[in-house]
Write a protein that holds these residues in place. Structure first.
Motif, short mmCIF file in Angstrom:
data_model
loop_
_atom_site.label_atom_id
_atom_site.label_comp_id
_atom_site.label_asym_id
_atom_site.label_seq_id
_atom_site.Cartn_x
_atom_site.Cartn_y
_atom_site.Cartn_z
N GLU A 16 47.93 13.41 -4.47
CA GLU A 16 48.03 13.92 -3.10
C GLU A 16 49.11 13.16 -2.32
OE1 GLU A 16 45.03 14.25 0.65
OE2 GLU A 16 44.17 14.53 -1.34
N ALA A 17 49.16 11.85 -2.48
CA ALA A 17 50.17 11.04 -1.80
C ALA A 17 51.57 11.38 -2.29
CB ALA A 17 49.88 9.56 -2.00
N LEU A 18 51.74 11.58 -3.60
CA LEU A 18 53.05 11.94 -4.15
C LEU A 18 53.50 13.30 -3.66
CD1 LEU A 18 52.58 10.62 -7.78
CD2 LEU A 18 54.01 9.62 -5.99
N LEU A 19 52.58 14.24 -3.59
CA LEU A 19 52.90 15.57 -3.08
C LEU A 19 53.33 15.48 -1.62
CD1 LEU A 19 53.00 18.64 -3.42
CD2 LEU A 19 50.56 18.69 -2.88
N ALA A 20 52.59 14.73 -0.82
CA ALA A 20 52.94 14.56 0.59
C ALA A 20 54.31 13.90 0.74
CB ALA A 20 51.87 13.75 1.30
#
Length: 57
Positions: A16-20
């Motif tokens: 989720e952090a990488l996508l954001a």
């Protein structure tokens, strides 16, 4: 392992952090390739974001 996707239906906090992070940096991606960032997003944007998140560091 870097670039490895989680099992179907399981998104980790790291994913989720990488996508954001990629979505946040996406204007630069589009600018570097001489393309215009889609104003309302589109399926190509979503596909690029998910693909990039799998290998983004």
């Amino acid at each position: 392992m870097p670039g490895e996707c989680p099992p179907p239906g399981k998104i980790t906090q790291r994913n989720e952090a990488l996508l954001a992070a990629w979505v946040h940096d996406s204007p630069g991606f589009y600018r570097n390739f001489g393309k215009e960032l889609p104003a309302d997003g589109d399926w190509t944007f979503i596909a690029r974001a998910l693909q990039a998140a799998a290998v983004y560091e």
